[in-house]
Design a protein around this motif. Structure first.
Motif, PDB file in Angstrom:
ATOM      1  N   LYS A   1       0.900  -1.409  -0.005  1.00 29.30           N
ATOM      2  CA  LYS A   1       0.046  -0.065  -0.010  1.00 29.30           C
ATOM      3  C   LYS A   1       0.811   1.028  -0.076  1.00 29.30           C
ATOM      4  N   LEU A   2       1.773   1.408  -1.019  1.00 26.60           N
ATOM      5  CA  LEU A   2       2.709   2.364  -1.142  1.00 26.60           C
ATOM      6  C   LEU A   2       1.824   3.774  -1.601  1.00 26.60           C
ATOM      7  N   ASP A   3       2.704   4.919  -1.600  1.00 21.59           N
ATOM      8  CA  ASP A   3       2.249   6.155  -1.818  1.00 21.59           C
ATOM      9  C   ASP A   3       2.208   5.996  -3.852  1.00 21.59           C
ATOM     10  N   PHE A   4       3.319   5.656  -4.158  1.00 21.44           N
ATOM     11  CA  PHE A   4       3.655   5.476  -5.543  1.00 21.44           C
ATOM     12  C   PHE A   4       4.845   4.754  -5.716  1.00 21.44           C
ATOM     13  N   VAL A   5       5.094   4.210  -7.117  1.00 28.60           N
ATOM     14  CA  VAL A   5       6.056   3.621  -7.670  1.00 28.60           C
ATOM     15  C   VAL A   5       6.821   4.629  -8.591  1.00 28.60           C
ATOM     16  N   ILE A   6       8.307   4.318  -8.524  1.00 30.21           N
ATOM     17  CA  ILE A   6       9.211   5.017  -9.531  1.00 30.21           C
ATOM     18  C   ILE A   6       9.868   4.002 -10.294  1.00 30.21           C
TER      19      ILE A   6
ATOM     20  N   LEU B   1      -2.460   2.809  -7.516  1.00 30.79           N
ATOM     21  CA  LEU B   1      -1.047   3.050  -7.103  1.00 30.79           C
ATOM     22  C   LEU B   1      -0.215   3.750  -8.202  1.00 30.79           C
ATOM     23  N   PRO B   2      -0.168   5.084  -8.120  1.00 33.37           N
ATOM     24  CA  PRO B   2       0.426   5.918  -9.309  1.00 33.37           C
ATOM     25  C   PRO B   2       2.057   5.157  -9.522  1.00 33.37           C
ATOM     26  N   CYS B   3       2.327   5.281 -10.716  1.00 35.77           N
ATOM     27  CA  CYS B   3       3.601   4.929 -11.368  1.00 35.77           C
ATOM     28  C   CYS B   3       4.019   5.931 -12.086  1.00 35.77           C
ATOM     29  N   PHE B   4       5.441   6.354 -11.908  1.00 36.71           N
ATOM     30  CA  PHE B   4       6.196   7.312 -12.486  1.00 36.71           C
ATOM     31  C   PHE B   4       7.460   6.899 -13.128  1.00 36.71           C
TER      32      PHE B   4
ATOM     33  N   GLU C   1       1.705   5.456 -21.001  1.00 31.41           N
ATOM     34  CA  GLU C   1       1.109   6.666 -20.416  1.00 31.41           C
ATOM     35  C   GLU C   1      -0.512   7.238 -21.001  1.00 31.41           C
ATOM     36  N   LYS C   2      -0.524   6.974 -22.420  1.00 28.80           N
ATOM     37  CA  LYS C   2      -1.611   7.190 -22.963  1.00 28.80           C
ATOM     38  C   LYS C   2      -2.677   6.291 -22.311  1.00 28.80           C
ATOM     39  N   ALA C   3      -2.637   4.962 -22.121  1.00 31.77           N
ATOM     40  CA  ALA C   3      -3.434   4.327 -21.343  1.00 31.77           C
ATOM     41  C   ALA C   3      -3.926   4.537 -19.929  1.00 31.77           C
ATOM     42  N   GLY C   4      -3.186   5.736 -19.304  1.00 31.33           N
ATOM     43  CA  GLY C   4      -3.389   5.982 -18.129  1.00 31.33           C
ATOM     44  C   GLY C   4      -2.754   5.013 -17.095  1.00 31.33           C
ATOM     45  N   PHE C   5      -1.851   4.362 -17.427  1.00 28.93           N
ATOM     46  CA  PHE C   5      -1.307   3.270 -16.542  1.00 28.93           C
ATOM     47  C   PHE C   5       0.142   3.639 -15.678  1.00 28.93           C
ATOM     48  N   CYS C   6       0.787   4.966 -16.387  1.00 37.64           N
ATOM     49  CA  CYS C   6       1.697   5.283 -15.674  1.00 37.64           C
ATOM     50  C   CYS C   6       1.927   6.857 -16.169  1.00 37.64           C
TER      51      CYS C   6
END
Length: 386
Positions: free
Chosen positions: A39-44, A75-78, A98-103
């Motif tokens: 349950k992280l804030d985000f992934v890079i 879970l946002p991914c950058f 990115e266009k698919a909204g996955f990252c």
């Protein structure tokens, strides 16, 4: 306070051997599992999600499914591009993700003659900055000019896919001097496949080893979970999928090598494990082709090894020294061939002169490489009667 995963160098599609390509993906899938469960804030992801800018369609399908899990878990991914999935055109499948909204690809910078100003991507009080890796370390000169468009009061993360001077050791490669990098609270690095920390500059290692040597050295992949609320903010996550069994053997007689290697394998527990077979030595008798690797691989399968990967880079044939007394320098090639043929009788020897003449044909003006290579191959086949 923030908790996030720092992942780099996934290299999906990198292995040519399907069983190892499967393990690479399983390792990535396990990393996704951990990130969601934590349950992280985000992934890079600091570069090289893919092993090329245009990966195979099957790799893409499976990758999209994993990124959809990130999205479903909110879970946002950058991400930034690395040296492998970077494209000079700027168009890669990272854009499709990115266009698919996955990252979110956070590469956002303005370039002038003397500087490159990187703009932040803001996420819940965190400012993420990123600059892509490029082929042949071409990003390093750029990095000497970068500045951050400031975001006062925010936790600053700078994502780079490059080599820093403090981590390269004795490698004869270009690197960016740490002192030349702009100030950030955390440097999320990728590119070097090592688990390395220098102050707040971190390489997490690859998600899965990318070659024979890395399997020997690393055994498995890893990444980091960063929790800024803790004094010891870094926690390494090890991605153990299959056990690795390294086997090294020195060979001098190729004739008996197959039996010797199989005997050694028979003494090892290789059930469901990756077997790394490193064969070295200087052959005093026989040649490399006398070693029946297909038979060795079949034996490993019978013992239920997951996969046998071999390395024969350090297996050499004894150098053949030819002492020639040259009577007529104009006929040096003919005399050398005759002497070689006397010491190494073979039906092939009578074709050597013809083959050498064929290989001396030159590329014609405006002739394409592909056409020239085909012509050269066709002429060689005629000599060899293929």
């Amino acid at each position: 306070m923030v908790r996030f995963a720092h992942i780099a160098d996934i290299h999906l599609g990198g292995w040519k051997q399907q069983p190892l390509q499967d393990l690479n993906f399983q390792s990535f899938k396990k990393a996704v599992d951990v990130c969601i469960n934590e349950k992280l804030d985000f992934v890079i992801i600091a570069g090289d999600l893919f092993d090329s800018a245009y990966p195979d369609i099957e790799i893409l399908k499976k990758t999209f499914a994993e990124f959809k899990r990130f999205k479903d878990a909110r879970l946002p991914c950058f991400i930034i591009a690395g040296s492998h999935d970077y494209s000079v055109s700027g168009k890669t499948f990272l854009d499709v993700l990115e266009k698919a909204g996955f990252c979110k690809n956070i590469e956002n910078f303005e370039e002038t003659e003397n500087s490159i100003v990187i703009n932040p991507t803001i996420h819940e009080g965190v400012a993420l900055y990123g600059y892509p890796g490029k082929k042949s370390s071409l990003e390093i000169n750029d990095l000497r000019k970068i500045k951050l468009n400031d975001s006062p009061g925010m936790f600053k993360i700078l994502m780079l896919h490059t080599t820093i001077d403090k981590a390269k050791g004795t490698l004869p490669i270009d690197s960016i001097e740490v002192d030349m990098l702009p100030k950030a609270d955390y440097y999320a690095l990728g590119h070097l496949h090592i688990d390395f920390q220098y102050d707040n500059l971190v390489y997490p290692g690859p998600i899965f080893p990318n070659n024979f040597q890395e399997l020997e050295d690393l055994k498995y992949g890893s990444f980091y979970i960063v929790d800024t609320s803790l004094n010891n903010s870094l926690r390494k996550v090890e991605l153990k999928i299959k056990e690795v069994v390294p086997i090294s053997i020195e060979i001098t007689n190729a004739t008996f090598a197959t039996e010797k290697i199989i005997s050694l394998l028979d003494k090892k527990d290789i059930n469901d494990k990756i077997v790394l077979l490193r064969v070295s030595g200087e052959l005093e008798s026989g040649k490399n082709s006398d070693i029946k690797f297909s038979q060795i691989e079949e034996f490993a399968k019978q013992k239920n090894a997951y996969f046998l990967l071999r390395n024969t880079h350090d297996l050499k044939s004894k150098e053949f020294e030819l002492e020639v007394e040259i009577k007529n320098p104009e006929n040096i090639e003919e005399e050398a061939i005759n002497l070689y043929s006397e010491k190494n009788p073979s039906d092939f020897n009578k074709l050597i002169s013809q083959l050498m003449n064929t290989l001396q044909i030159e590329k014609q003006e405006d002739e394409k490489n592909e056409t020239f290579e085909k012509r050269l191959l066709d002429e060689s086949k005629k000599v060899l009667r293929f």
